[in-house]
Design a protein around this motif. Structure first.
Motif, PDB file in Angstrom:
ATOM      1  N   ASP A   1       1.418   2.084 -16.989  1.00  0.00           N
ATOM      2  CA  ASP A   1       1.056   0.760 -16.472  1.00  0.00           C
ATOM      3  C   ASP A   1       2.269  -0.170 -16.441  1.00  0.00           C
ATOM      4  OD1 ASP A   1      -1.538   1.582 -16.152  1.00  0.00           O
ATOM      5  OD2 ASP A   1      -2.261   0.704 -18.041  1.00  0.00           O
ATOM      6  N   ASP A   2       3.074  -0.111 -17.477  1.00  0.00           N
ATOM      7  CA  ASP A   2       4.281  -0.945 -17.512  1.00  0.00           C
ATOM      8  C   ASP A   2       5.229  -0.583 -16.366  1.00  0.00           C
ATOM      9  OD1 ASP A   2       3.379  -2.282 -19.713  1.00  0.00           O
ATOM     10  OD2 ASP A   2       4.504  -1.074 -21.165  1.00  0.00           O
ATOM     11  N   ILE A   3       5.421   0.714 -16.171  1.00  0.00           N
ATOM     12  CA  ILE A   3       6.325   1.164 -15.096  1.00  0.00           C
ATOM     13  C   ILE A   3       5.759   0.767 -13.741  1.00  0.00           C
ATOM     14  CG2 ILE A   3       7.204   3.242 -13.946  1.00  0.00           C
ATOM     15  CD1 ILE A   3       7.431   4.508 -16.749  1.00  0.00           C
ATOM     16  N   LYS A   4       4.445   0.889 -13.571  1.00  0.00           N
ATOM     17  CA  LYS A   4       3.813   0.509 -12.306  1.00  0.00           C
ATOM     18  C   LYS A   4       4.065  -0.967 -12.003  1.00  0.00           C
ATOM     19  CE  LYS A   4      -0.650   0.481 -12.395  1.00  0.00           C
ATOM     20  NZ  LYS A   4      -2.057   0.943 -12.352  1.00  0.00           N
ATOM     21  N   ASN A   5       3.889  -1.806 -12.996  1.00  0.00           N
ATOM     22  CA  ASN A   5       4.067  -3.240 -12.774  1.00  0.00           C
ATOM     23  C   ASN A   5       5.528  -3.639 -12.609  1.00  0.00           C
ATOM     24  OD1 ASN A   5       1.317  -4.078 -12.845  1.00  0.00           O
ATOM     25  ND2 ASN A   5       1.305  -3.776 -15.059  1.00  0.00           N
ATOM     26  N   GLN A   6       6.415  -2.900 -13.248  1.00  0.00           N
ATOM     27  CA  GLN A   6       7.834  -3.248 -13.175  1.00  0.00           C
ATOM     28  C   GLN A   6       8.504  -2.714 -11.910  1.00  0.00           C
ATOM     29  OE1 GLN A   6       9.476  -1.740 -16.834  1.00  0.00           O
ATOM     30  NE2 GLN A   6       8.105  -2.978 -18.105  1.00  0.00           N
ATOM     31  N   ARG A   7       8.086  -1.523 -11.452  1.00  0.00           N
ATOM     32  CA  ARG A   7       8.813  -0.878 -10.355  1.00  0.00           C
ATOM     33  C   ARG A   7       8.039  -0.788  -9.046  1.00  0.00           C
ATOM     34  NH1 ARG A   7      10.880   4.668 -13.313  1.00  0.00           N
ATOM     35  NH2 ARG A   7      11.614   3.754 -15.272  1.00  0.00           N
TER      36      ARG A   7
ATOM     37  N   THR B   1       6.472  -4.582  -6.111  1.00  0.00           N
ATOM     38  CA  THR B   1       7.433  -5.472  -5.458  1.00  0.00           C
ATOM     39  C   THR B   1       6.765  -6.318  -4.384  1.00  0.00           C
ATOM     40  OG1 THR B   1       9.065  -3.725  -5.792  1.00  0.00           O
ATOM     41  CG2 THR B   1       9.679  -5.554  -4.326  1.00  0.00           C
ATOM     42  N   TYR B   2       6.053  -5.697  -3.481  1.00  0.00           N
ATOM     43  CA  TYR B   2       5.529  -6.399  -2.300  1.00  0.00           C
ATOM     44  C   TYR B   2       4.250  -7.149  -2.613  1.00  0.00           C
ATOM     45  CZ  TYR B   2       9.028  -3.278  -0.453  1.00  0.00           C
ATOM     46  OH  TYR B   2      10.206  -2.624  -0.248  1.00  0.00           O
ATOM     47  N   PHE B   3       3.468  -6.667  -3.586  1.00  0.00           N
ATOM     48  CA  PHE B   3       2.332  -7.449  -4.043  1.00  0.00           C
ATOM     49  C   PHE B   3       2.816  -8.773  -4.643  1.00  0.00           C
ATOM     50  CE2 PHE B   3      -0.650  -3.662  -4.452  1.00  0.00           C
ATOM     51  CZ  PHE B   3      -1.527  -4.140  -3.500  1.00  0.00           C
ATOM     52  N   THR B   4       3.933  -8.715  -5.378  1.00  0.00           N
ATOM     53  CA  THR B   4       4.475  -9.913  -6.015  1.00  0.00           C
ATOM     54  C   THR B   4       4.940 -10.926  -4.973  1.00  0.00           C
ATOM     55  OG1 THR B   4       5.172  -8.591  -7.912  1.00  0.00           O
ATOM     56  CG2 THR B   4       6.182 -10.769  -7.656  1.00  0.00           C
TER      57      THR B   4
ATOM     58  N   SER C   1       0.836  -1.207   0.000  1.00  0.00           N
ATOM     59  CA  SER C   1       0.000   0.000   0.000  1.00  0.00           C
ATOM     60  C   SER C   1       0.864   1.247   0.000  1.00  0.00           C
ATOM     61  CB  SER C   1      -0.930  -0.013   1.220  1.00  0.00           C
ATOM     62  OG  SER C   1      -1.785  -1.136   1.194  1.00  0.00           O
ATOM     63  N   ALA C   2       1.936   1.219   0.809  1.00  0.00           N
ATOM     64  CA  ALA C   2       2.848   2.363   0.841  1.00  0.00           C
ATOM     65  C   ALA C   2       3.558   2.513  -0.502  1.00  0.00           C
ATOM     66  CB  ALA C   2       3.859   2.205   1.972  1.00  0.00           C
ATOM     67  N   GLU C   3       3.911   1.384  -1.108  1.00  0.00           N
ATOM     68  CA  GLU C   3       4.559   1.441  -2.420  1.00  0.00           C
ATOM     69  C   GLU C   3       3.606   2.021  -3.468  1.00  0.00           C
ATOM     70  OE1 GLU C   3       7.605  -1.519  -4.726  1.00  0.00           O
ATOM     71  OE2 GLU C   3       5.607  -2.324  -4.294  1.00  0.00           O
ATOM     72  N   GLN C   4       2.304   1.737  -3.287  1.00  0.00           N
ATOM     73  CA  GLN C   4       1.308   2.328  -4.182  1.00  0.00           C
ATOM     74  C   GLN C   4       1.352   3.857  -4.085  1.00  0.00           C
ATOM     75  OE1 GLN C   4      -0.528   0.653  -6.238  1.00  0.00           O
ATOM     76  NE2 GLN C   4      -2.427   1.737  -6.672  1.00  0.00           N
ATOM     77  N   GLY C   5       1.561   4.384  -2.878  1.00  0.00           N
ATOM     78  CA  GLY C   5       1.694   5.829  -2.697  1.00  0.00           C
ATOM     79  C   GLY C   5       2.878   6.378  -3.469  1.00  0.00           C
ATOM     80  N   LYS C   6       3.973   5.634  -3.484  1.00  0.00           N
ATOM     81  CA  LYS C   6       5.144   6.064  -4.265  1.00  0.00           C
ATOM     82  C   LYS C   6       4.807   6.128  -5.752  1.00  0.00           C
ATOM     83  CE  LYS C   6       9.241   4.577  -3.223  1.00  0.00           C
ATOM     84  NZ  LYS C   6      10.402   3.714  -2.951  1.00  0.00           N
ATOM     85  N   TYR C   7       4.003   5.168  -6.208  1.00  0.00           N
ATOM     86  CA  TYR C   7       3.623   5.192  -7.617  1.00  0.00           C
ATOM     87  C   TYR C   7       2.749   6.411  -7.923  1.00  0.00           C
ATOM     88  CZ  TYR C   7       1.172   4.516 -11.920  1.00  0.00           C
ATOM     89  OH  TYR C   7       0.634   4.750 -13.160  1.00  0.00           O
ATOM     90  N   TYR C   8       1.790   6.714  -7.036  1.00  0.00           N
ATOM     91  CA  TYR C   8       0.929   7.873  -7.270  1.00  0.00           C
ATOM     92  C   TYR C   8       1.761   9.155  -7.366  1.00  0.00           C
ATOM     93  CZ  TYR C   8      -3.092   4.906  -6.125  1.00  0.00           C
ATOM     94  OH  TYR C   8      -4.043   3.924  -6.112  1.00  0.00           O
ATOM     95  N   GLN C   9       2.785   9.242  -6.542  1.00  0.00           N
ATOM     96  CA  GLN C   9       3.670  10.415  -6.610  1.00  0.00           C
ATOM     97  C   GLN C   9       4.394  10.458  -7.961  1.00  0.00           C
ATOM     98  OE1 GLN C   9       6.077   9.746  -3.110  1.00  0.00           O
ATOM     99  NE2 GLN C   9       4.779  11.035  -1.818  1.00  0.00           N
TER     100      GLN C   9
ATOM    101  N   ASP D   1      -7.311  -8.924  -5.040  1.00  0.00           N
ATOM    102  CA  ASP D   1      -7.978 -10.094  -5.578  1.00  0.00           C
ATOM    103  C   ASP D   1      -7.654 -10.251  -7.067  1.00  0.00           C
ATOM    104  OD1 ASP D   1      -9.917 -12.295  -5.435  1.00  0.00           O
ATOM    105  OD2 ASP D   1     -11.138 -11.005  -6.721  1.00  0.00           O
ATOM    106  N   TYR D   2      -7.698  -9.133  -7.801  1.00  0.00           N
ATOM    107  CA  TYR D   2      -7.371  -9.144  -9.227  1.00  0.00           C
ATOM    108  C   TYR D   2      -5.912  -9.537  -9.440  1.00  0.00           C
ATOM    109  CZ  TYR D   2      -5.954  -7.127 -13.704  1.00  0.00           C
ATOM    110  OH  TYR D   2      -5.402  -6.921 -14.944  1.00  0.00           O
ATOM    111  N   PHE D   3      -5.026  -8.964  -8.613  1.00  0.00           N
ATOM    112  CA  PHE D   3      -3.602  -9.212  -8.772  1.00  0.00           C
ATOM    113  C   PHE D   3      -3.266 -10.674  -8.462  1.00  0.00           C
ATOM    114  CE2 PHE D   3       0.874  -9.102  -7.521  1.00  0.00           C
ATOM    115  CZ  PHE D   3       1.433  -8.327  -8.522  1.00  0.00           C
ATOM    116  N   MET D   4      -3.901 -11.220  -7.435  1.00  0.00           N
ATOM    117  CA  MET D   4      -3.629 -12.613  -7.055  1.00  0.00           C
ATOM    118  C   MET D   4      -4.032 -13.569  -8.164  1.00  0.00           C
ATOM    119  SD  MET D   4      -2.207 -12.927  -4.085  1.00  0.00           S
ATOM    120  CE  MET D   4      -2.147 -12.548  -2.351  1.00  0.00           C
ATOM    121  N   LYS D   5      -5.077 -13.220  -8.884  1.00  0.00           N
ATOM    122  CA  LYS D   5      -5.575 -14.117  -9.929  1.00  0.00           C
ATOM    123  C   LYS D   5      -4.890 -13.898 -11.264  1.00  0.00           C
ATOM    124  CE  LYS D   5     -10.124 -14.433  -7.749  1.00  0.00           C
ATOM    125  NZ  LYS D   5     -11.546 -14.096  -7.846  1.00  0.00           N
TER     126      LYS D   5
END
Length: 896
Positions: free
Chosen positions: A857-863, A866-869, A821-829, A892-896
């Motif tokens: 989207d590519d950058i979000k998934n690549q960088r 990390t912790y979702f993975t 969740s915190a990493e998501q904040g970094k992405y929003y920034q 839920d979407y990410f897990m599937k």
């Protein structure tokens, strides 16, 4: 909008980028320092400059005398005053006049007139009786358009058709023939024209004018009124050219009917105007025609004014055009709020201090390196000068000439955000040349005053003052304008506002900066609902705010325009430090004490207010020890200064905090150490948040103030430095608090001077992308918000430590989710800083927009996954993961 009921924050929206809103009033967005109404012929007051109404209305109707009342006053041999004559003609009842006729009047005015009044003026009294009988019916019958979109409301049932047409015509004709006085006779003729016009007998109205009005060789008020009715009848007959010409004559010759005559004229195209100009035989007619053209087409008035000047330099309407032109310029040179269209905000990495970044980037001159000898001289100057002389602690080293030439020194030409701004032109130079020319041809001091004012706008204060000093006039309105302009020149021409000049201000102009006793608001009134009209005092404070800003005296620039409490809306640390330094300044000048420092007193305990800001800033940085040291000094904090409506007092008062309510310092729940159940800022804490197990940390109380909270964090940090499950939990709780008080957290309001987490500008990642750079001053500080971006790596760091210490897979799952969740904040920034401006008119707009989004989207998934993975690959089988998938659709979407 901020949670500040009817606060300056809300009011200031009136002045900023939202000024194109429907309730914004452009006539309240400049200072009106050149008083338009000083023109001598007050009949032209409605034609002064106004944007909020079709005609200027900021004057008393009594300022434009009615020629009809003047005519009656003369008719009665000036026996009555103007007000008494108006009462007799327009307000006295018909019964009073009938009683006078019978010789038994009780009306004080008629008794004052004497017993022989009716005998002497019987024809006039009889006419007034007939006119008062007719007056309630003298309106045209309204016929609704069946296709009209709007309902016009109930109409007055009395109209001209309510009278018997033949009887009325016969009565008026008989009275006309009986009357001996030509003026009274012509008045009956006017009634005949009007009655036929209002009954839509347009041909009969034209005939009545030619038969009963025109033959009487009088061109006074009755003739003008009849001509007005004739023009209306001609409009009804479709004789537009004749109607325009006669309305034009009414406009030219009447004082009180100019506005209605102008409305009735239809000069909608060039042909209509040219036709009128062709019929104009006299210079006066031509001059008036050009005035109408210039009034309707006002992008650049100089060409029309040149034509008027060629006809008559002494024309009063030329002054009206000039004052409208000056007002148009003044709106651009003296708006109530200057802002920079191109550089209001800059990227956060541009400078540490927005004020200083602005000053350094907008100045046209660089800081001069002093020679060794200059440094020696300055050293001894500072050594032996009085404390007052060395008063500007933050003053820049620019010399007076550079300060005077600073391009951001107001007044200066700017554009506001209205639709008509695209048409605005800076015709100051042309108008000055024109005014210079006219003042040589006329003796009216007005043109000298106008010339002096234009030189004031040009910043040629010496020339402006010399002109003002040379003017000799007995006109009281001119004198007042001259005195005000002398004051403006004195203050605006001062290169640097130092202690000596502040003493000069208090000695000579204190009244302009202080509210006089009769000007202060009644505390029981609801005047706070309304925005007061900008004043000379407001302008002078803007000038000083600008001067202090350019001199580097940020605190004084801020405080002369804002209250100390306004720092809550964007607590920029450098500005706060400057304001605190001014607050603690031991030897303030009288001006600083009485004018500037008065804005400090609205936060309760001032020391606690500053301490809370510093403590909150330290908490955002994760510096808990420093935060605690400040919170010790903030214990007398009386609450974030907000306003609320009081039914009891019927006004706006300081808000009182309910027992147990969060006030900016106290009553923080232990849920601040918990975690989200789901993301919903509008839900109650019990619905959105869930407690962690605090049993190992009894110092975490159910409700804490910020001092206790900082102390708890220091203890958690100490516990987290050891090993084992307790240390893991301690670090996890610290990570929770840092995340929960970030822009994404449920308690995001705790360390940013806010009372709740309701959405607003300060919680927008786009706003956090950019740092405000003030270019002119700090006016309307609450209307722009900026907060330092959160450092999500702080919470991730504590979570990482907790993850390495924990052996519980369920706890690790929870920690990883919080880290994600915190990493998501970094992405929003990152995303907020990576927006691209693609022109919507670009034929490939959609294609480019999709490509940019795919790249993000590519950058979000690549960088930033990390912790979702890790959670998906290693902890998908835990109960916590399953529970989280049920409440977090993205997981839920990410897990599937």
């Amino acid at each position: 909008m901020r949670k500040y009921f009817l606060s300056l924050a809300a009011v200031s929206l009136f002045y900023t980028y939202s000024q194109a809103c429907a309730w914004s009033d452009p006539d309240y967005e400049y200072f009106n320092l050149f008083t338009q109404s000083i023109i001598k012929d007050k009949s032209y007051l409605p034609f002064l400059h106004s944007y909020s109404t079709r005609f200027y209305a900021d004057f008393k109707p009594s300022e434009i005398p009615d020629e009809n009342i003047d005519a009656w006053k003369r008719f009665f041999n000036n026996q009555f005053s103007y007000a008494e004559t108006d009462y007799l003609v327009n307000k006295m009842s018909i019964n009073d006049l009938n009683a006078l006729k019978k010789g038994n009047t009780t009306n004080p005015l008629l008794i004052k007139a004497g017993p022989g009044f009716y005998r002497k003026y019987s024809e006039a009294v009889d006419y007034l009786i007939e006119a008062k009988y007719l007056e309630p019916y003298m309106r045209i019958k309204y016929v609704a358009n069946p296709n009209a979109f709007f309902y016009s409301g109930p109409q007055n049932t009395l109209n001209a058709t309510s009278l018997d047409y033949q009887k009325t015509i016969s009565a008026l004709t008989s009275l006309y023939n009986t009357a001996r006085n030509p003026e009274i006779k012509q008045r009956y003729g006017y009634q005949l024209v009007r009655f036929n016009h209002y009954t839509r007998n347009y041909d009969a109205a034209v005939h009545a004018f030619k038969t009963y009005v025109q033959p009487i060789q009088l061109k006074g008020a009755p003739y003008i009124m009849a001509l007005d009715q004739l023009a209306g009848a001609q409009r009804g007959l479709g004789q537009d050219s004749e109607a325009n010409w006669n309305f034009f004559q009414v406009f030219k010759d009447s004082r009180s009917r100019k506005e209605s005559a102008f409305v009735s004229m239809k000069l909608s195209d060039t042909a209509a105007f040219n036709n009128m100009l062709k019929r104009a035989q006299t210079d006066e007619d031509k001059n008036m025609a050009y005035f109408l053209l210039g009034y309707d087409e006002f992008t650049n008035p100089i060409p029309v004014m040149e034509k008027m000047y060629a006809i008559n330099p002494d024309s009063e309407i030329l002054k009206v055009m000039a004052v409208r032109s000056i007002n148009e310029l003044e709106r651009s040179y003296l708006p109530i709020y200057y802002y920079d269209n191109s550089n209001t905000i800059t990227q956060t990495d541009s400078a540490d201090n927005p004020a200083k970044a602005s000053t350094s980037t907008t100045s046209v001159t660089e800081k001069k390196e002093l020679s060794f000898w200059q440094k020696v001289v300055r050293f001894f100057k500072n050594l032996f000068s009085s404390p007052k002389k060395g008063d500007s602690d933050t003053a820049t080293e620019e010399d007076d000439e550079k300060l005077l030439n600073n391009p951001n020194r107001i007044p200066l030409f700017t554009k506001n955000n209205y639709y008509y701004d695209e048409q605005k032109k800076d015709f100051l130079e042309d108008l000055e040349k024109f005014t210079d020319k006219v003042k040589e041809k006329t003796a009216d001091e007005y043109w000298q005053i106008a010339d002096a004012y234009l030189k004031f706008l040009k910043k040629d204060y010496k020339a402006s003052t010399e002109i003002l000093q040379s003017i000799k006039t007995s006109n009281p309105e001119y004198k007042e304008q001259i005195q005000r302009m002398k004051l403006l020149n004195d203050i605006v021409s001062q290169p640097r506002i130092d202690a000596d000049y502040e003493d000069h201000l208090m000695k000579n102009y204190a009244a302009y900066f202080k509210d006089q006793p009769d000007q202060k608001k009644d505390s029981t009134s609801n005047a706070d609902y309304y925005i007061p009209s900008p004043s000379t005092k407001d302008f002078l404070k803007d000038v000083l705010a600008n001067r202090y800003f350019l001199q580097g005296e940020d605190a004084k620039s801020f405080l002369i325009s804002n209250k100390l409490s306004d720092l809550q809306y964007g607590p920029d640390l450098n500005l706060v430090k400057n304001v605190e330094a001014f607050y603690r300044k031991p030897q303030k000048t009288e001006f600083e004490q009485q004018i500037i420092a008065e804005n400090l007193d609205d936060v309760g305990n001032i020391d606690a207010f500053f301490a809370l800001i510093y403590g909150d800033h330290a908490m955002k940085l994760g510096d808990f020890a420093n935060a605690k040291s400040y919170y010790v000094k903030a214990q007398n904090f009386s609450g974030i200064p907000r306003k609320d409506w009081s039914d009891q007092a019927n006004t706006i008062v300081p808000m009182k905090y309910a027992t147990g309510a969060y006030n900016g310092f106290s009553n923080i729940p232990d849920l601040v150490f918990g975690h989200n159940v789901w993301v919903s800022y509008t839900s109650s804490p019990a619905e959105s948040m869930e407690k962690e197990d605090y049993s190992a940390f009894p110092f975490i109380k159910p409700s804490m103030n910020k001092l206790e909270l900082a102390d708890a964090l220091l203890r958690l940090k100490q516990a987290g430095n050891s090993k084992g499950a307790k240390a893991a939990k301690a670090n996890q709780l610290i990570g929770n608090l840092l995340y929960n008080t970030s822009i994404l957290g449920y308690y995001r309001q705790l360390f940013v001077m806010d009372l709740d987490n309701t959405n607003g500008g300060k919680y927008d990642f786009q706003n956090q992308k950019r740092k405000i750079t003030y270019q002119y001053y700090y006016k309307n500080f609450p209307s722009l918000s900026y907060l330092e971006p959160d450092n999500f790596d702080l919470s991730i760091g504590y979570y990482n430590k907790a993850l390495s210490l924990s052996t519980d897979r369920e706890q690790k799952t929870r920690i990883l989710f919080q880290m994600a969740s915190a990493e998501q904040g970094k992405y929003y920034q990152y995303e907020a800083n990576s927006n691209v401006n693609i022109d919507y008119s670009d034929p490939k707009w959609s294609e480019k927009q999709d490509a940019h989004q795919n790249q993000l989207d590519d950058i979000k998934n690549q960088r930033y996954r990390t912790y979702f993975t890790v959670l998906r690959n290693q902890y998908a089988d835990t109960q916590t993961a399953q529970k989280l998938m049920g409440s977090c659709s993205y997981l839920d979407y990410f897990m599937k």
